[in-house]
Design an enzyme around this catalytic site. Structure first.
Site, PDB file in Angstrom:
ATOM      1  CD  GLU A 270      10.892 -22.674  -8.968  1.00 10.98           C
ATOM      2  OE1 GLU A 270      10.148 -22.928  -7.935  1.00 10.98           O
ATOM      3  OE2 GLU A 270      11.833 -23.369  -9.423  1.00 10.98           O
ATOM      4  N   GLY A 271      10.147 -17.915  -9.777  1.00 11.08           N
ATOM      5  CA  GLY A 271      10.313 -16.943  -8.854  1.00 11.08           C
ATOM      6  C   GLY A 271       9.449 -17.251  -7.568  1.00 11.08           C
TER       7      GLY A 271
ATOM      8  CB  VAL B 216       7.720 -19.534 -16.417  1.00 11.43           C
ATOM      9  CG1 VAL B 216       7.370 -19.501 -18.059  1.00 11.43           C
ATOM     10  CG2 VAL B 216       7.158 -18.238 -15.740  1.00 11.43           C
TER      11      VAL B 216
ATOM     12  CG  ASP C 278       7.685  -4.684 -12.692  1.00  8.56           C
ATOM     13  OD1 ASP C 278       8.794  -3.729 -12.254  1.00  8.56           O
ATOM     14  OD2 ASP C 278       7.975  -5.810 -12.380  1.00  8.56           O
TER      15      ASP C 278
END
Length: 571
Positions: free
Chosen positions: A23-24, A29, A139
């Site tokens: 998790e962000g 997810v 990234d």
């Protein structure tokens, strides 16, 4: 409405969410099942707090479109995209069975040159495929590259196009602002950057930092909107440096915060590239210096060109090592301990099978390589024979153990049968004894003394010398002309009776209590309440013991006129 709570157990499209695995600030997810196809997938779910933010919605959709646009065996595949009635957006993707490159390096250490050359070439292929479509990842870092180990080889899977720059053909198709509220840890205002215009139409505003500071090119720090493929060449140069040495070329002691970001900004813009070390050929430093050049035009023209240069120098290093080892082996008169084994031999064999294996043309090099392979094969055969002997000895031992076990089992069965027979005989004897006592008791109660003497005498001969049986048997054998006294029960049947040691008192037991009587006058001296059937009484010197159906044994202290309870012990 969906919330930030765990969504495990919910069905999104064809996908059943099982467990949240990451998790962000932007999304969570989940590991999921797709029952219709019987496979596991991952589903990325946009946080509910962002489901009404146009910038976040369009960015999430852009990530799904970019990831699905790149159809490559070394990129995680997109299966489906969904928009639920309650506003939830989700993206279903391939579940990659592996670990991230940073975790792999932490567990295994730096990659061997042969591993690195093959692995990095595959990474470059998928990044080049993205560039050919006009996609700039922005990234690239070890945590966005998965490592899959299969058949002794390492295979990559490229992840996370969340901050990727789309093709120029999308330039006028995306119009949405990105405010500070939608900023993620990899997309935040640069330290010292001025205020931004919240009404800009670009996905990426000036003053925003897009990417991971340890891997960002100088131009990506300045304006991430204008970067091209050279930015990804720079990031892959740092990934290559880290994969080969186990460290990054630019790093800080600070773990986070503006101070660390500012220091990394300075290092990327001004610091020289530290040498990789004496274990590597000088050509490697030249390649990495070019890949990490401060100006984009000074770098390799493509990631494929960078991968080709690295592959050439890695193979040249292997070739030089083989020749040096072969010369030493010959100088030491083909000493077997100098032959390559283990990972060194695996590196040699993989290199020989590759396109550069033809570089091993010297007679002594080929002889050394063949001798190493033959020695390894001989060791494998020796191990196989040792294992065969061990299996044979183990089989013989197991057979002996089985035979012994069978004998023990048969003995156990015989013993068990004998014990069962003895137990059955004991149960039968106890049953007969109980029947004799009960029949003798019943006959005595009905005045059938001859019958009572027969049954109670049989019980006495079978070993029942209890006080109750002895008392009843004594009464049965006495010549009985007339009844001298009859002692009444408090309730129900009378179960037991016993004389006091001095013969002056009698105790009786019935369905509710025990009673103490005067033996001469037959007067009731005391009643001992129990509340349940008193099955048995024993009177010894100074103490009276009663056994009750409530599961207790009571001990009473004898007094002249009665008894007083002293102890109660439950069974």
């Amino acid at each position: 409405m969906a919330t930030l709570d765990d969504l495990s157990g919910r069905l999104l499209g064809d996908f059943l969410l099982r467990k949240r695995i990451d998790e962000g600030g932007f999304a969570a997810v989940y590991r999921c099942d797709q029952p219709l196809l019987g496979r596991e997938v991952v589903v990325k779910v946009l946080h509910q707090r962002l489901c009404h933010d146009d910038a976040a919605l369009r960015r999430f959709k852009r990530e799904a479109q970019l990831a699905s646009l790149l159809d490559h065996p070394y990129a995680a595949h997109v299966y489906a995209f969904g928009d639920e009635d309650d506003g939830l957006l989700w993206l279903a993707m391939e579940l990659v069975q592996g670990v991230t490159l940073n975790h792999w390096l932490a567990e295994h250490g730096p990659m061997r040159p042969d591993q690195f050359a093959s692995f990095f070439e595959k990474v470059a292929q998928v990044v080049q495929a993205a560039h050919d479509l006009g996609i700039i990842h922005r990234d690239l870092k070890p945590s966005n590259i998965m490592v899959i180990e299969r058949s002794g080889e390492l295979w990559p899977k490229l992840l996370d196009f969340g901050v990727a720059k789309p093709p120029e053909t999308w330039r006028h198709a995306v119009h949405l602002p990105l405010t500070d509220a939608n900023t993620t840890p990899s997309e935040r205002p640069r330290a010292g950057a001025g205020a931004t215009n919240p009404q800009r139409s670009d996905m990426t505003m000036a003053g925003m930092m897009i990417g991971s500071p340890q891997y960002m090119s100088p131009e990506q720090w300045t304006d991430p909107r204008t970067v091209g493929p050279a930015a990804d060449v720079y990031a892959l140069g740092i990934v290559a440096y880290e994969a080969l040495t186990g460290r990054r070329p630019f790093d800080t002691k600070e773990s986070d915060g503006d101070e660390a970001v500012n220091k990394l900004l300075t290092l990327h813009h001004t610091a020289p590239i530290p040498p990789v070390g004496a274990d590597f050929p000088p050509e490697l430093d030249a390649i990495l210096n070019r890949a990490l050049a401060k100006h984009p035009s000074d770098r390799f023209a493509s990631v494929s060109e960078l991968a080709g240069a690295l592959k050439t120098v890695m193979h040249a290093r292997t070739r030089a090592r083989v020749r040096a080892a072969a010369q030493l082996w010959l100088d030491r008169k083909r000493a077997p301990e100098l032959l390559w084994r283990g990972s060194a031999l695996a590196e040699l064999e993989q290199w020989r099978r590759g396109p550069s294996g033809s570089g091993l043309t010297g007679e002594q090099d080929l002889e050394f390589a063949d001798a190493s392979r033959d020695a390894a094969a001989a060791e494998v055969e020796a191990r196989r024979r040792r294992k065969a002997r061990v299996r044979l000895a183990t089989g013989a031992l197991l057979a002996a153990v089985a035979a012994a076990g069978l004998g023990v089992f048969q003995l156990h069965q015989v013993t068990k049968a004998r014990d069962a027979k003895d137990a059955a005989e004991r149960v039968a004897a106890a049953t007969v004894l109980t029947a004799e006592v009960e029949q003798g008791r019943a006959a005595e109660l009905h005045g059938e003394m001859a019958e009572a003497r027969r049954h109670l005498g049989e019980a006495y001969q079978r070993g029942d010398h209890s006080s109750a049986t002895s008392f009843m048997f004594a009464r049965a054998v006495q010549p009985l002309r007339a009844e001298r006294a009859r002692l009444a029960a408090t309730s129900g049947r009378m179960w037991s009776a016993a004389w006091s040691p001095d013969g002056s008192r009698i105790v009786t037991a019935d369905d509710r209590a025990a009673q103490i009587w005067d033996a001469s006058g037959r007067a009731l001296l005391a009643t001992l309440p129990h509340g349940a059937t008193v099955h048995h009484v024993v009177w010894t010197a100074g103490r009276l013991v009663t056994a009750c159906a409530d599961g207790s044994v009571r001990v009473w202290t004898s007094r002249r006129r009665g008894a007083r309870q002293r102890t109660r012990r439950s069974r």
